[in-house]
Motif scaffolding. Structure first.
Motif: not given
Length: 164
Positions: A68-83
């Protein structure tokens, strides 16, 4: 670090209102790279924490929590990639209400789901594990954190939804 950066950045940005604009809005404009880097650095930290939890032992609860925490990290990566798209007139000069969301903005908004749901559910899984282990105070704290985060997600979604 994540909170410190967005608070400092929000304080110096003209037109930014923390109660009217999500921190993702700070990724817009000429200084947007600062919030984008902030998302990326936070993602790296969260993913590192998930990897640490995965290798720490506790096969059942540790696996669920680290996933679950890894999923949050992946979401943060996507937040950086997609403005995100402009919201409520920020940055200054953009319309108060967006007429048509962009694909990038939609992807950014969807990337928030694994962040907020992943962290909230990780707190609830931890609450259950702690309760079973007799750590009732920490179980209550973890349950309150999970429920509070989910409640905040719903309220923020309503607040930033740009509904009249």
């Amino acid at each position: 670090m994540f909170v410190t950066v967005f608070l400092a950045e929000g304080a110096v940005r003209g037109g930014y209102r923390p109660l009217g604009h999500p921190v993702s809005s700070l990724a817009l404009g000429s200084r947007g790279w600062i919030q984008t880097a902030n998302f990326a650095m936070c993602a790296a930290s969260v993913l590192g924490g998930a990897a640490g939890l995965a290798s720490a032992g506790e096969p059942d609860a540790g696996r669920a929590t680290s996933t679950l925490i890894g999923a949050a990290g992946a979401g943060l990566i996507a937040s950086a990639l997609f403005t995100t798209d402009p919201v409520s007139g920020y940055p200054p000069g953009t319309p108060a209400v967006l007429t048509q969301p962009t694909r990038t903005g939609i992807a950014h908004n969807l990337s928030a789901l694994p962040v907020f749901l992943g962290l909230s559910c990780a707190a609830l899984v931890t609450a259950r594990r702690c309760w079973r282990a007799g750590q009732h105070s920490f179980a209550g704290y973890s349950a309150g954190t999970g429920v509070g985060a989910l409640t905040t997600l719903v309220l923020a979604g309503a607040g930033f939804g740009q509904a009249p």
